[in-house]
Design a protein around this motif. Structure first.
Motif, PDB file in Angstrom:
ATOM      1  N   GLN A   7      14.114  -2.867  -5.739  1.00 22.28           N
ATOM      2  CA  GLN A   7      13.145  -3.976  -5.966  1.00 22.28           C
ATOM      3  C   GLN A   7      12.122  -3.379  -7.165  1.00 22.28           C
ATOM      4  N   PRO A   8      12.500  -3.669  -8.477  1.00 18.79           N
ATOM      5  CA  PRO A   8      11.528  -3.207  -9.515  1.00 18.79           C
ATOM      6  C   PRO A   8      10.088  -3.853  -9.356  1.00 18.79           C
ATOM      7  N   SER A   9      10.051  -5.060  -8.505  1.00 18.85           N
ATOM      8  CA  SER A   9       8.768  -5.771  -8.660  1.00 18.85           C
ATOM      9  C   SER A   9       7.861  -4.874  -7.535  1.00 18.85           C
ATOM     10  N   TYR A  10       8.392  -3.817  -6.919  1.00 20.11           N
ATOM     11  CA  TYR A  10       7.245  -3.107  -6.321  1.00 20.11           C
ATOM     12  C   TYR A  10       6.623  -2.314  -7.184  1.00 20.11           C
ATOM     13  N   PHE A  11       6.685  -1.796  -8.224  1.00 20.72           N
ATOM     14  CA  PHE A  11       6.023  -1.283  -9.101  1.00 20.72           C
ATOM     15  C   PHE A  11       4.788  -2.120  -9.549  1.00 20.72           C
ATOM     16  N   SER A  12       4.900  -3.473  -9.604  1.00 19.48           N
ATOM     17  CA  SER A  12       3.735  -4.275  -9.915  1.00 19.48           C
ATOM     18  C   SER A  12       2.861  -4.486  -8.484  1.00 19.48           C
ATOM     19  N   ASP A  13       3.487  -4.298  -7.457  1.00 18.32           N
ATOM     20  CA  ASP A  13       2.831  -4.239  -6.057  1.00 18.32           C
ATOM     21  C   ASP A  13       1.690  -3.084  -6.214  1.00 18.32           C
ATOM     22  N   LEU A  14       2.746  -1.863  -6.562  1.00 24.53           N
ATOM     23  CA  LEU A  14       1.821  -0.705  -6.495  1.00 24.53           C
ATOM     24  C   LEU A  14       0.559  -0.578  -7.466  1.00 24.53           C
ATOM     25  N   LEU A  18      -3.216   0.144  -6.276  1.00 22.97           N
ATOM     26  CA  LEU A  18      -4.030   1.249  -6.511  1.00 22.97           C
ATOM     27  C   LEU A  18      -5.340   1.120  -6.714  1.00 22.97           C
ATOM     28  N   PRO A  19      -6.054  -0.044  -7.072  1.00 19.47           N
ATOM     29  CA  PRO A  19      -7.682   0.051  -7.188  1.00 19.47           C
ATOM     30  C   PRO A  19      -8.193  -0.003  -5.740  1.00 19.47           C
ATOM     31  N   THR A  20      -7.111  -0.407  -4.624  1.00 20.69           N
ATOM     32  CA  THR A  20      -7.741  -0.244  -3.307  1.00 20.69           C
ATOM     33  C   THR A  20      -7.613   1.267  -2.780  1.00 20.69           C
ATOM     34  N   VAL A  21      -6.741   1.819  -3.240  1.00 24.83           N
ATOM     35  CA  VAL A  21      -6.610   3.251  -3.073  1.00 24.83           C
ATOM     36  C   VAL A  21      -7.725   4.023  -3.654  1.00 24.83           C
ATOM     37  N   LEU A  22      -8.068   3.648  -4.971  1.00 23.74           N
ATOM     38  CA  LEU A  22      -9.263   4.208  -5.479  1.00 23.74           C
ATOM     39  C   LEU A  22     -10.361   3.752  -4.682  1.00 23.74           C
ATOM     40  N   GLN A  23     -10.779   2.818  -4.415  1.00 24.58           N
ATOM     41  CA  GLN A  23     -11.745   2.314  -3.570  1.00 24.58           C
ATOM     42  C   GLN A  23     -12.032   3.048  -2.440  1.00 24.58           C
ATOM     43  N   VAL A  24     -10.924   3.712  -1.609  1.00 22.69           N
ATOM     44  CA  VAL A  24     -11.027   4.471  -0.474  1.00 22.69           C
ATOM     45  C   VAL A  24     -11.971   5.665  -1.002  1.00 22.69           C
ATOM     46  N   PHE A  25     -11.743   6.214  -1.978  1.00 21.77           N
ATOM     47  CA  PHE A  25     -12.622   7.479  -2.523  1.00 21.77           C
ATOM     48  C   PHE A  25     -14.015   7.064  -2.696  1.00 21.77           C
ATOM     49  N   ASN A  26     -14.241   5.880  -3.405  1.00 25.02           N
ATOM     50  CA  ASN A  26     -15.710   5.345  -3.736  1.00 25.02           C
ATOM     51  C   ASN A  26     -16.227   5.023  -2.298  1.00 25.02           C
ATOM     52  N   ASN A  27     -15.482   4.571  -1.058  1.00 25.98           N
ATOM     53  CA  ASN A  27     -16.332   3.986  -0.220  1.00 25.98           C
ATOM     54  C   ASN A  27     -16.669   5.653   0.705  1.00 25.98           C
ATOM     55  N   ILE A  28     -16.062   6.515   0.491  1.00 22.46           N
ATOM     56  CA  ILE A  28     -16.359   7.885   1.105  1.00 22.46           C
ATOM     57  C   ILE A  28     -17.541   8.392   0.349  1.00 22.46           C
ATOM     58  N   LEU A  29     -17.555   8.407  -0.930  1.00 15.32           N
ATOM     59  CA  LEU A  29     -18.645   8.904  -1.631  1.00 15.32           C
ATOM     60  C   LEU A  29     -20.065   7.948  -1.467  1.00 15.32           C
ATOM     61  N   LEU A  85       8.359   9.011  -9.285  1.00 13.37           N
ATOM     62  CA  LEU A  85       8.467   8.076 -10.551  1.00 13.37           C
ATOM     63  C   LEU A  85       7.090   7.207 -10.334  1.00 13.37           C
ATOM     64  N   ALA A  86       6.530   7.084  -9.360  1.00 15.89           N
ATOM     65  CA  ALA A  86       5.401   6.112  -9.170  1.00 15.89           C
ATOM     66  C   ALA A  86       4.078   6.806  -9.951  1.00 15.89           C
ATOM     67  N   CYS A  87       4.353   7.996 -10.421  1.00 12.90           N
ATOM     68  CA  CYS A  87       3.250   8.771 -11.160  1.00 12.90           C
ATOM     69  C   CYS A  87       2.463   8.112 -12.247  1.00 12.90           C
ATOM     70  N   GLN A  88       3.610   7.254 -13.174  1.00 15.34           N
ATOM     71  CA  GLN A  88       3.330   6.643 -14.359  1.00 15.34           C
ATOM     72  C   GLN A  88       2.148   5.616 -13.934  1.00 15.34           C
ATOM     73  N   THR A  89       2.574   4.937 -12.806  1.00 14.63           N
ATOM     74  CA  THR A  89       1.659   3.691 -12.349  1.00 14.63           C
ATOM     75  C   THR A  89       0.347   4.293 -11.871  1.00 14.63           C
ATOM     76  N   PHE A  90       0.284   5.431 -11.334  1.00  9.86           N
ATOM     77  CA  PHE A  90      -0.977   5.877 -10.801  1.00  9.86           C
ATOM     78  C   PHE A  90      -1.651   6.223 -12.032  1.00  9.86           C
ATOM     79  N   GLN A  91      -1.187   6.852 -13.241  1.00  2.00           N
ATOM     80  CA  GLN A  91      -1.946   7.406 -14.253  1.00  2.00           C
ATOM     81  C   GLN A  91      -2.398   6.309 -15.069  1.00  2.00           C
ATOM     82  N   LYS A  92      -2.041   5.010 -15.043  1.00  2.00           N
ATOM     83  CA  LYS A  92      -2.396   3.923 -15.577  1.00  2.00           C
ATOM     84  C   LYS A  92      -3.782   3.755 -15.175  1.00  2.00           C
ATOM     85  N   HIS A  93      -4.172   3.904 -13.994  1.00  2.00           N
ATOM     86  CA  HIS A  93      -5.492   3.898 -13.285  1.00  2.00           C
ATOM     87  C   HIS A  93      -6.227   5.086 -13.414  1.00  2.00           C
ATOM     88  N   GLU A  94      -5.945   5.792 -14.484  1.00  2.00           N
ATOM     89  CA  GLU A  94      -6.710   7.223 -14.521  1.00  2.00           C
ATOM     90  C   GLU A  94      -6.970   7.983 -13.255  1.00  2.00           C
TER      91      GLU A  94
END
Length: 157
Positions: A7-14, A18-29, A85-94
């Motif tokens: 399901q290559p479309s899962y990459f766009s889902d990921l 990712l902004p939601t995952v990053l928001q977890v860190f911001n919420n904790i801070l 392989l998901a690392c590339q997608t993670f890195q797009k979000h710094e």
């Protein structure tokens, strides 16, 4: 096979998740009264001066934050471990930069808050310390996977 290969479309889902995952860190801070630099920080309203810190928040809240962080870090690590392989997608979000900034701000603060607190029951301290140590270890491992996949693998190939 891997679900992402079918399901290559899962990459766009990921990518959208990712902004939601990053928001977890911001919420904790934010809960710890810390501000992440480089985060899309909205200016704070004057009456919204944060006086709660990891050191003075109620014990239950500290427990919740440490548990939340531990779950998040373990899940991130498990995901990237089975699917680098998901690392590339993670890195797009710094992600490396954001993870490192979060680590530098939050971990010393949380460790200090855990150490300095007075506990009725020492097993609570032991549990919190085990979880924050595990979180720290998993964050470092996530960082290693990302750096390995995004920076080192391409050089070796």
């Amino acid at each position: 096979g891997n679900i992402f290969t079918q399901q290559p479309s899962y990459f766009s889902d990921l990518d959208e998740t990712l902004p939601t995952v990053l928001q977890v860190f911001n919420n904790i801070l934010h809960k710890c009264g810390l501000q992440c630099e480089g985060a899309s920080a909205e200016p704070q309203k004057l009456e919204e001066k944060v006086s709660v810190t990891a050191g003075n928040m109620p014990l239950q809240e500290l427990k919740d934050i440490v548990l939340y962080l531990c779950d998040t870090c373990t899940t991130l690590w498990a995901f990237l471990d089975v699917f680098p392989l998901a690392c590339q997608t993670f890195q797009k979000h710094e992600f490396c930069y954001r993870l490192a900034s979060f680590y530098e701000l939050a971990i010393p603060e949380l460790e200090s808050a855990i150490k300095k607190r007075h506990y009725e029951d020492n097993s609570v301290f032991a549990d919190l310390w085990r979880r924050i140590s595990h979180s720290r270890k998993k964050m470092i491992e996530v960082f290693h996977i990302l750096v390995n996949q995004v920076c080192l693998q391409p050089i070796l190939e």
